[in-house]
Design a protein around this motif. Structure first.
Motif, PDB file in Angstrom:
ATOM      1  N   ASP A 250      42.505  54.448   9.041  1.00  0.00           N
ATOM      2  CA  ASP A 250      41.355  54.720   8.191  1.00  0.00           C
ATOM      3  C   ASP A 250      40.101  54.281   8.927  1.00  0.00           C
ATOM      4  O   ASP A 250      39.826  53.087   9.058  1.00  0.00           O
ATOM      5  N   GLY A 251      39.339  55.266   9.434  1.00  0.00           N
ATOM      6  CA  GLY A 251      38.143  54.952  10.195  1.00  0.00           C
ATOM      7  C   GLY A 251      37.090  54.225   9.385  1.00  0.00           C
ATOM      8  O   GLY A 251      36.252  53.509   9.956  1.00  0.00           O
ATOM      9  N   ASP A 252      37.109  54.384   8.055  1.00  0.00           N
ATOM     10  CA  ASP A 252      36.123  53.688   7.229  1.00  0.00           C
ATOM     11  C   ASP A 252      36.330  52.180   7.251  1.00  0.00           C
ATOM     12  O   ASP A 252      35.416  51.428   6.896  1.00  0.00           O
ATOM     13  N   LEU A 253      37.521  51.730   7.631  1.00  0.00           N
ATOM     14  CA  LEU A 253      37.811  50.303   7.699  1.00  0.00           C
ATOM     15  C   LEU A 253      37.532  49.711   9.076  1.00  0.00           C
ATOM     16  O   LEU A 253      37.707  48.500   9.272  1.00  0.00           O
ATOM     17  N   LEU A 254      37.094  50.541  10.017  1.00  0.00           N
ATOM     18  CA  LEU A 254      36.808  50.078  11.370  1.00  0.00           C
ATOM     19  C   LEU A 254      35.304  50.031  11.570  1.00  0.00           C
ATOM     20  O   LEU A 254      34.642  51.081  11.526  1.00  0.00           O
ATOM     21  N   PRO A 255      34.710  48.875  11.760  1.00  0.00           N
ATOM     22  CA  PRO A 255      33.254  48.784  11.909  1.00  0.00           C
ATOM     23  C   PRO A 255      32.736  49.707  13.014  1.00  0.00           C
ATOM     24  O   PRO A 255      33.207  49.668  14.150  1.00  0.00           O
ATOM     25  N   GLY A 256      31.764  50.540  12.652  1.00  0.00           N
ATOM     26  CA  GLY A 256      31.117  51.410  13.621  1.00  0.00           C
ATOM     27  C   GLY A 256      31.807  52.726  13.878  1.00  0.00           C
ATOM     28  O   GLY A 256      31.254  53.593  14.561  1.00  0.00           O
ATOM     29  N   TRP A 257      33.017  52.931  13.336  1.00  0.00           N
ATOM     30  CA  TRP A 257      33.751  54.172  13.603  1.00  0.00           C
ATOM     31  C   TRP A 257      33.414  55.199  12.522  1.00  0.00           C
ATOM     32  O   TRP A 257      33.397  54.896  11.335  1.00  0.00           O
ATOM     33  N   PHE A 258      33.181  56.438  12.957  1.00  0.00           N
ATOM     34  CA  PHE A 258      32.971  57.535  12.010  1.00  0.00           C
ATOM     35  C   PHE A 258      33.424  58.838  12.664  1.00  0.00           C
ATOM     36  O   PHE A 258      33.520  58.949  13.889  1.00  0.00           O
ATOM     37  N   THR A 259      33.720  59.826  11.820  1.00  0.00           N
ATOM     38  CA  THR A 259      34.202  61.137  12.254  1.00  0.00           C
ATOM     39  C   THR A 259      35.381  61.000  13.221  1.00  0.00           C
ATOM     40  O   THR A 259      35.416  61.601  14.300  1.00  0.00           O
ATOM     41  N   LEU A 260      36.363  60.219  12.816  1.00  0.00           N
ATOM     42  CA  LEU A 260      37.608  60.096  13.581  1.00  0.00           C
ATOM     43  C   LEU A 260      38.420  61.375  13.398  1.00  0.00           C
ATOM     44  O   LEU A 260      38.653  61.822  12.275  1.00  0.00           O
ATOM     45  N   GLU A 261      38.862  61.989  14.511  1.00  0.00           N
ATOM     46  CA  GLU A 261      39.537  63.285  14.432  1.00  0.00           C
ATOM     47  C   GLU A 261      40.336  63.512  15.706  1.00  0.00           C
ATOM     48  O   GLU A 261      40.463  62.623  16.555  1.00  0.00           O
ATOM     49  N   GLY A 262      40.907  64.723  15.858  1.00  0.00           N
ATOM     50  CA  GLY A 262      41.532  65.157  17.102  1.00  0.00           C
ATOM     51  C   GLY A 262      42.641  64.273  17.635  1.00  0.00           C
ATOM     52  O   GLY A 262      42.716  64.069  18.855  1.00  0.00           O
ATOM     53  N   PRO A 263      43.574  63.757  16.798  1.00  0.00           N
ATOM     54  CA  PRO A 263      44.576  62.824  17.310  1.00  0.00           C
ATOM     55  C   PRO A 263      45.636  63.507  18.177  1.00  0.00           C
ATOM     56  O   PRO A 263      46.070  64.619  17.898  1.00  0.00           O
ATOM     57  N   LYS A 264      46.045  62.809  19.229  1.00  0.00           N
ATOM     58  CA  LYS A 264      47.192  63.209  20.037  1.00  0.00           C
ATOM     59  C   LYS A 264      48.184  62.041  20.040  1.00  0.00           C
ATOM     60  O   LYS A 264      47.817  60.908  20.367  1.00  0.00           O
ATOM     61  N   LEU A 265      49.422  62.355  19.682  1.00  0.00           N
ATOM     62  CA  LEU A 265      50.445  61.344  19.401  1.00  0.00           C
ATOM     63  C   LEU A 265      51.420  61.243  20.575  1.00  0.00           C
ATOM     64  O   LEU A 265      51.922  62.259  21.068  1.00  0.00           O
ATOM     65  N   HIS A 266      51.720  60.003  20.992  1.00  0.00           N
ATOM     66  CA  HIS A 266      52.618  59.756  22.124  1.00  0.00           C
ATOM     67  C   HIS A 266      53.478  58.517  21.855  1.00  0.00           C
ATOM     68  O   HIS A 266      53.105  57.644  21.057  1.00  0.00           O
ATOM     69  N   LEU A 267      54.597  58.420  22.563  1.00  0.00           N
ATOM     70  CA  LEU A 267      55.393  57.208  22.657  1.00  0.00           C
ATOM     71  C   LEU A 267      55.282  56.678  24.077  1.00  0.00           C
ATOM     72  O   LEU A 267      55.420  57.433  25.046  1.00  0.00           O
TER      73      LEU A 267
END
Length: 502
Positions: free
Chosen positions: A175-192
């Motif tokens: 949740d980007g709203d819970l991270l100070p200064g983060w906004f418009t979090l998008e475009g995730p790429k998932l890896h192990l």
């Protein structure tokens, strides 16, 4: 020993939202195509620097009725490409319909028809992950506020291993709203990687943001975060979403885009390594590189996606895309003298932005001149054809048949938003019905139009500053059109399309 270097961008045109995968010694890249057809471009490289366009994974957009007209803000958003179980998989989000996937045993197809994996408005930027050790499968996606009212968060799901459906309703895992200064979090790429789930995702906006990394021991979190690539004192604004790929020799590289106005989203290649603290380090200590040592891969000849086209047998090359699903007869097959486009009748013939029958390709990111030869065989008054630079504003130069039956050279433009076309230069007689058309696209995508009716080139009108469309860079376009009415209106033939770098 001096190592060969490369310069960024490695793809200097609008290959938006790139993602990459390695299969053996080959690398494959796909990108957003939004409402253009065919969709999901497929590029190939052996060295991550030189790329060629080898095809598309999506022949038409569905449902057909929605994409009979241009929809530059819909269609295919931010795909992810993976290779699993001897198949290629591409997942993408249609912001109005949900998460889709196609798959194929080979990069050149045949590709399956699109399958709706999860229905919903605003579900974008999906990325799957198969855990080969546990047999589990997962999917993460972002949200488009324009459709859902939600943004700045990433939602995770368990996915059926066959990639055809999700197994739960999902939960917010970052949740980007819970991270100070983060906004418009998008475009995730998932890896192990080394026992952790990693999500590489940008935030902060396309033109001004940064690349983040998130890690967790469990897929559903909790995740730690870190900024791993930002503009710093470089000229690379953004830098925005992309994909991590590892070579067969174990080198890590990161491909991402930079928003460049009318040029769209050009693609950069960044070196990547893992720091002593276990976090990835991208670029030169977290800022983009302009020049760097090439990947330790066998040397390859210079290559880039093709722009030129001689239209052999009347066929157009794979670099061209229609602005909507094409109709039967728009391009006349088996034409011996070039690309013959039908002057399609349309009530919107006076505004190129709403025409589906415009054949387009990307505006190159460096200065150059586009030219094409045109013969107008349109028989009806108002029949016209030409070469255009398309965006929120557009301009074109070409031939038009007047009410008295004569053909004239015209140069017109339309400002951003609604509004009728206007003459950018006085029409000139073109009695032979032929012309060579040129657009010199200079620095800052400032375009000069000219023409040659057989007596030498002449300049036409003032400089036109190309503009992007929403999410899309400016495009070169070829078109033939006629006012609405009964019966056929003839055709136009294009030959020898060239883009010459300056």
């Amino acid at each position: 020993m001096t190592h060969a270097t490369y310069e960024n961008p490695v793809l200097n045109a609008d290959w938006s939202d790139p993602d990459v995968v390695r299969v053996g010694d080959d690398f494959y890249l796909t990108a957003s195509s939004f409402g253009r057809v065919p969709g999901l471009p497929l590029l190939h490289s052996r060295d991550l620097v030189n790329w060629t366009l080898v095809g598309h994974a999506l022949e038409r957009l569905e449902p057909e009725e929605e994409f009979r007209v241009p929809r530059h803000d819909g269609g295919v958003w931010a795909p992810s490409i993976r290779h699993h179980d001897e198949r290629f998989w591409i997942f993408w989000g249609d912001p109005d319909r949900g998460v889709f996937q196609v798959n194929s045993p080979g990069i050149r197809g045949p590709w399956s028809r699109p399958r709706l994996v999860e229905a919903g408005r605003g579900l974008i930027d999906p990325c799957p992950l198969w855990d080969d050790e546990t047999g589990e499968a997962y999917l993460v996606h972002a949200w488009a506020r324009s459709r859902s009212g939600v943004k700045n968060r990433l939602t995770g799901h368990r996915m059926h291993p066959d990639g055809r459906s999700l197994l739960d309703e999902g939960q917010v895992i970052v949740d980007g709203d819970l991270l100070p200064g983060w906004f418009t979090l998008e475009g995730p790429k998932l890896h192990l990687h080394e026992g952790r789930f990693w999500i590489l995702a940008p935030a902060g906006g396309v033109a001004t943001g940064w690349q983040g990394a998130f890690r967790s021991r469990g897929f559903f979190g909790p995740y730690e975060e870190r900024v791993v690539l930002e503009q710093g004192d470089t000229a690379v604004n953004g830098p925005h979403q992309g994909g991590w790929v590892r070579t067969a020799a174990g080198e890590d590289w990161f491909v991402h885009f930079q928003q460049r106005g009318a040029y769209g989203r050009v693609v950069h290649l960044q070196p990547m390594r893992w720091g002593d603290d276990g976090w990835p380090v991208l670029g030169a200590g977290g800022t983009p590189v302009a020049v760097h040592r090439r990947p330790d891969l066998p040397p390859q000849p210079p290559a880039a996606p093709t722009t030129d086209d001689d239209f052999p047998g009347g066929r157009y090359g794979r670099q061209w895309q229609w602005t909507a699903n094409p109709g039967d007869g728009w391009a006349v097959r088996h034409s011996a003298d070039g690309l013959r486009l039908t002057c399609v009748r349309s009530p919107g013939a006076g505004d190129l932005r709403v025409l589906p029958h415009v054949l387009t390709q990307r505006l190159p990111g460096r200065p150059g001149t586009a030219e094409v030869e045109l013969r107008l065989d349109g028989t009806e008054p108002g029949a016209r054809a030409g070469l255009a630079v398309l965006g929120d504003a557009y301009a074109w130069i070409g031939l038009e048949r007047g009410g008295d039956g004569t053909v004239r050279l015209v140069h017109r433009f339309a400002e951003a938003g609604a509004g009728p076309e206007r003459d950018a230069a006085r029409p000139a007689p073109a009695p032979a019905g032929r012309a060579r058309l040129l657009i010199e696209a200079g620095a800052g995508a400032r375009c000069r139009f000219s023409y040659d009716l057989g007596d030498g080139p002449r300049s036409a009108g003032p400089v036109f500053a190309a503009t992007p469309w929403r999410w899309v860079g400016a495009l070169f376009g070829l078109f033939a059109a006629a006012p609405a009415g009964p019966g056929p209106a003839g055709s136009a033939t294009f030959t020898r399309f060239r883009v010459t770098p300056r």
